[in-house]
Motif scaffolding. Structure first.
Motif, PDB file in Angstrom:
ATOM      1  N   ARG A  25       0.835  -1.198   0.000  1.00 15.07           N
ATOM      2  CA  ARG A  25       0.000   0.000   0.000  1.00 15.07           C
ATOM      3  C   ARG A  25       0.874   1.254   0.000  1.00 15.07           C
ATOM      4  O   ARG A  25       1.938   1.276   0.590  1.00 15.07           O
ATOM      5  CB  ARG A  25      -0.892  -0.015   1.225  1.00 15.07           C
ATOM      6  CG  ARG A  25      -1.840  -1.191   1.236  1.00 15.07           C
ATOM      7  CD  ARG A  25      -2.580  -1.320   2.548  1.00 15.07           C
ATOM      8  NE  ARG A  25      -3.416  -0.185   2.864  1.00 15.07           N
ATOM      9  CZ  ARG A  25      -4.667  -0.004   2.424  1.00 15.07           C
ATOM     10  NH1 ARG A  25      -5.218  -0.904   1.653  1.00 15.07           N
ATOM     11  NH2 ARG A  25      -5.349   1.057   2.770  1.00 15.07           N
ATOM     12  N   ARG A  26       0.375   2.284  -0.657  1.00 13.40           N
ATOM     13  CA  ARG A  26       1.044   3.583  -0.625  1.00 13.40           C
ATOM     14  C   ARG A  26      -0.003   4.671  -0.758  1.00 13.40           C
ATOM     15  O   ARG A  26      -1.098   4.430  -1.277  1.00 13.40           O
ATOM     16  CB  ARG A  26       2.104   3.710  -1.706  1.00 13.40           C
ATOM     17  CG  ARG A  26       1.570   3.662  -3.115  1.00 13.40           C
ATOM     18  CD  ARG A  26       2.714   3.616  -4.118  1.00 13.40           C
ATOM     19  NE  ARG A  26       2.193   3.433  -5.446  1.00 13.40           N
ATOM     20  CZ  ARG A  26       2.375   4.291  -6.439  1.00 13.40           C
ATOM     21  NH1 ARG A  26       3.088   5.370  -6.238  1.00 13.40           N
ATOM     22  NH2 ARG A  26       1.872   4.045  -7.622  1.00 13.40           N
ATOM     23  N   THR A  27       0.325   5.843  -0.299  1.00 12.57           N
ATOM     24  CA  THR A  27      -0.604   6.966  -0.346  1.00 12.57           C
ATOM     25  C   THR A  27      -0.144   7.962  -1.396  1.00 12.57           C
ATOM     26  O   THR A  27       1.026   8.347  -1.430  1.00 12.57           O
ATOM     27  CB  THR A  27      -0.697   7.646   1.034  1.00 12.57           C
ATOM     28  OG1 THR A  27      -1.130   6.681   1.987  1.00 12.57           O
ATOM     29  CG2 THR A  27      -1.662   8.799   1.012  1.00 12.57           C
ATOM     30  N   ILE A  28      -1.073   8.348  -2.242  1.00 13.63           N
ATOM     31  CA  ILE A  28      -0.811   9.348  -3.280  1.00 13.63           C
ATOM     32  C   ILE A  28      -1.569  10.612  -2.889  1.00 13.63           C
ATOM     33  O   ILE A  28      -2.754  10.551  -2.563  1.00 13.63           O
ATOM     34  CB  ILE A  28      -1.281   8.850  -4.659  1.00 13.63           C
ATOM     35  CG1 ILE A  28      -0.542   7.565  -5.042  1.00 13.63           C
ATOM     36  CG2 ILE A  28      -1.080   9.932  -5.721  1.00 13.63           C
ATOM     37  CD1 ILE A  28      -1.062   6.900  -6.300  1.00 13.63           C
ATOM     38  N   THR A  29      -0.874  11.737  -2.911  1.00 13.17           N
ATOM     39  CA  THR A  29      -1.508  13.020  -2.594  1.00 13.17           C
ATOM     40  C   THR A  29      -1.265  13.996  -3.733  1.00 13.17           C
ATOM     41  O   THR A  29      -0.336  13.838  -4.517  1.00 13.17           O
ATOM     42  CB  THR A  29      -0.941  13.623  -1.293  1.00 13.17           C
ATOM     43  OG1 THR A  29       0.464  13.815  -1.460  1.00 13.17           O
ATOM     44  CG2 THR A  29      -1.198  12.717  -0.102  1.00 13.17           C
ATOM     45  N   GLY A  30      -2.103  14.995  -3.826  1.00 16.13           N
ATOM     46  CA  GLY A  30      -1.933  15.997  -4.865  1.00 16.13           C
ATOM     47  C   GLY A  30      -3.018  17.039  -4.800  1.00 16.13           C
ATOM     48  O   GLY A  30      -3.796  17.096  -3.845  1.00 16.13           O
ATOM     49  N   VAL A  31      -3.074  17.864  -5.833  1.00 13.89           N
ATOM     50  CA  VAL A  31      -4.083  18.919  -5.949  1.00 13.89           C
ATOM     51  C   VAL A  31      -4.732  18.795  -7.318  1.00 13.89           C
ATOM     52  O   VAL A  31      -4.048  18.716  -8.337  1.00 13.89           O
ATOM     53  CB  VAL A  31      -3.448  20.320  -5.794  1.00 13.89           C
ATOM     54  CG1 VAL A  31      -4.489  21.417  -5.994  1.00 13.89           C
ATOM     55  CG2 VAL A  31      -2.773  20.458  -4.445  1.00 13.89           C
ATOM     56  N   VAL A  32      -6.050  18.763  -7.330  1.00 14.84           N
ATOM     57  CA  VAL A  32      -6.802  18.767  -8.588  1.00 14.84           C
ATOM     58  C   VAL A  32      -6.988  20.224  -8.979  1.00 14.84           C
ATOM     59  O   VAL A  32      -7.480  21.036  -8.189  1.00 14.84           O
ATOM     60  CB  VAL A  32      -8.180  18.079  -8.428  1.00 14.84           C
ATOM     61  CG1 VAL A  32      -8.930  18.083  -9.746  1.00 14.84           C
ATOM     62  CG2 VAL A  32      -8.013  16.660  -7.904  1.00 14.84           C
ATOM     63  N   SER A  33      -6.551  20.571 -10.206  1.00 11.23           N
ATOM     64  CA  SER A  33      -6.699  21.953 -10.668  1.00 11.23           C
ATOM     65  C   SER A  33      -7.085  21.967 -12.138  1.00 11.23           C
ATOM     66  O   SER A  33      -6.880  20.991 -12.860  1.00 11.23           O
ATOM     67  CB  SER A  33      -5.402  22.735 -10.442  1.00 11.23           C
ATOM     68  OG  SER A  33      -4.339  22.130 -11.141  1.00 11.23           O
ATOM     69  N   ASP A  34      -7.627  23.098 -12.584  1.00 13.80           N
ATOM     70  CA  ASP A  34      -7.994  23.236 -13.988  1.00 13.80           C
ATOM     71  C   ASP A  34      -6.782  23.689 -14.802  1.00 13.80           C
ATOM     72  O   ASP A  34      -5.674  23.798 -14.274  1.00 13.80           O
ATOM     73  CB  ASP A  34      -9.189  24.177 -14.151  1.00 13.80           C
ATOM     74  CG  ASP A  34      -8.891  25.616 -13.728  1.00 13.80           C
ATOM     75  OD1 ASP A  34      -7.708  25.959 -13.533  1.00 13.80           O
ATOM     76  OD2 ASP A  34      -9.847  26.394 -13.610  1.00 13.80           O
ATOM     77  N   ASN A  35      -6.978  23.961 -16.086  1.00 11.53           N
ATOM     78  CA  ASN A  35      -5.871  24.357 -16.972  1.00 11.53           C
ATOM     79  C   ASN A  35      -5.184  25.654 -16.536  1.00 11.53           C
ATOM     80  O   ASN A  35      -4.009  25.860 -16.824  1.00 11.53           O
ATOM     81  CB  ASN A  35      -6.362  24.500 -18.411  1.00 11.53           C
ATOM     82  CG  ASN A  35      -6.707  23.159 -19.014  1.00 11.53           C
ATOM     83  OD1 ASN A  35      -6.229  22.126 -18.561  1.00 11.53           O
ATOM     84  ND2 ASN A  35      -7.557  23.168 -20.030  1.00 11.53           N
ATOM     85  N   ALA A  36      -5.918  26.502 -15.843  1.00  8.20           N
ATOM     86  CA  ALA A  36      -5.352  27.771 -15.376  1.00  8.20           C
ATOM     87  C   ALA A  36      -4.679  27.624 -14.011  1.00  8.20           C
ATOM     88  O   ALA A  36      -4.152  28.596 -13.476  1.00  8.20           O
ATOM     89  CB  ALA A  36      -6.443  28.830 -15.314  1.00  8.20           C
ATOM     90  N   GLY A  37      -4.719  26.425 -13.419  1.00 13.41           N
ATOM     91  CA  GLY A  37      -4.106  26.201 -12.116  1.00 13.41           C
ATOM     92  C   GLY A  37      -5.022  26.493 -10.939  1.00 13.41           C
ATOM     93  O   GLY A  37      -4.595  26.472  -9.792  1.00 13.41           O
ATOM     94  N   VAL A  38      -6.295  26.746 -11.223  1.00 14.34           N
ATOM     95  CA  VAL A  38      -7.266  27.025 -10.166  1.00 14.34           C
ATOM     96  C   VAL A  38      -7.723  25.696  -9.557  1.00 14.34           C
ATOM     97  O   VAL A  38      -8.112  24.779 -10.281  1.00 14.34           O
ATOM     98  CB  VAL A  38      -8.485  27.797 -10.721  1.00 14.34           C
ATOM     99  CG1 VAL A  38      -9.526  28.027  -9.648  1.00 14.34           C
ATOM    100  CG2 VAL A  38      -8.031  29.108 -11.343  1.00 14.34           C
ATOM    101  N   PRO A  39      -7.653  25.554  -8.221  1.00 17.53           N
ATOM    102  CA  PRO A  39      -8.061  24.304  -7.582  1.00 17.53           C
ATOM    103  C   PRO A  39      -9.518  23.948  -7.870  1.00 17.53           C
ATOM    104  O   PRO A  39     -10.370  24.828  -7.977  1.00 17.53           O
ATOM    105  CB  PRO A  39      -7.875  24.585  -6.088  1.00 17.53           C
ATOM    106  CG  PRO A  39      -6.931  25.727  -6.022  1.00 17.53           C
ATOM    107  CD  PRO A  39      -7.177  26.540  -7.255  1.00 17.53           C
ATOM    108  N   VAL A  40      -9.784  22.640  -8.001  1.00 16.90           N
ATOM    109  CA  VAL A  40     -11.139  22.145  -8.247  1.00 16.90           C
ATOM    110  C   VAL A  40     -11.617  21.429  -6.974  1.00 16.90           C
ATOM    111  O   VAL A  40     -11.167  20.327  -6.677  1.00 16.90           O
ATOM    112  CB  VAL A  40     -11.174  21.180  -9.449  1.00 16.90           C
ATOM    113  CG1 VAL A  40     -12.583  20.646  -9.666  1.00 16.90           C
ATOM    114  CG2 VAL A  40     -10.655  21.858 -10.707  1.00 16.90           C
ATOM    115  N   PRO A  41     -12.519  22.057  -6.216  1.00 21.68           N
ATOM    116  CA  PRO A  41     -13.036  21.407  -5.013  1.00 21.68           C
ATOM    117  C   PRO A  41     -14.047  20.320  -5.372  1.00 21.68           C
ATOM    118  O   PRO A  41     -14.678  20.357  -6.431  1.00 21.68           O
ATOM    119  CB  PRO A  41     -13.717  22.553  -4.257  1.00 21.68           C
ATOM    120  CG  PRO A  41     -14.060  23.553  -5.299  1.00 21.68           C
ATOM    121  CD  PRO A  41     -13.030  23.415  -6.378  1.00 21.68           C
TER     122      PRO A  41
END
Length: 85
Positions: A25-41
């Motif tokens: 097992r391993r944990t993957i983390t990150g940030v979901v963002s659009d093409n402009a770099g704006v985070p997607v909640p």
């Protein structure tokens, strides 16, 4: 002769166990963002071909624990559609 067979069996079991732990097992983390770099909640992050999923927080951050090394993550959001990585 029987002792050699036991030794070979023991080696096979040890090698098999090592292969199983190598794909642990391993944990993957990150940030979901659009093409402009704006985070997607509230984007859904799913491990492909499983029911393992999570949602991104208000800042687009996510964390998901997966099995193995060849994992495909599917990112989806009502506003942005679906992408696989």
């Amino acid at each position: 002769m029987k002792q050699n067979n036991r030794l070979v069996l023991l080696l096979i079991l040890l090698l098999g166990t090592t292969a199983i732990f190598a794909q642990g097992r391993r944990t993957i983390t990150g940030v979901v963002s659009d093409n402009a770099g704006v985070p997607v909640p509230s984007a859904t992050v799913t491990e492909k071909k499983t029911n393992n999923s999570t949602l991104s927080d208000a800042s687009g951050r996510y964390s998901i624990t997966v099995e193995g090394n060849n994992v495909v993550l599917v990112f989806s959001s009502v506003s942005f559609g679906t992408k696989e990585f």
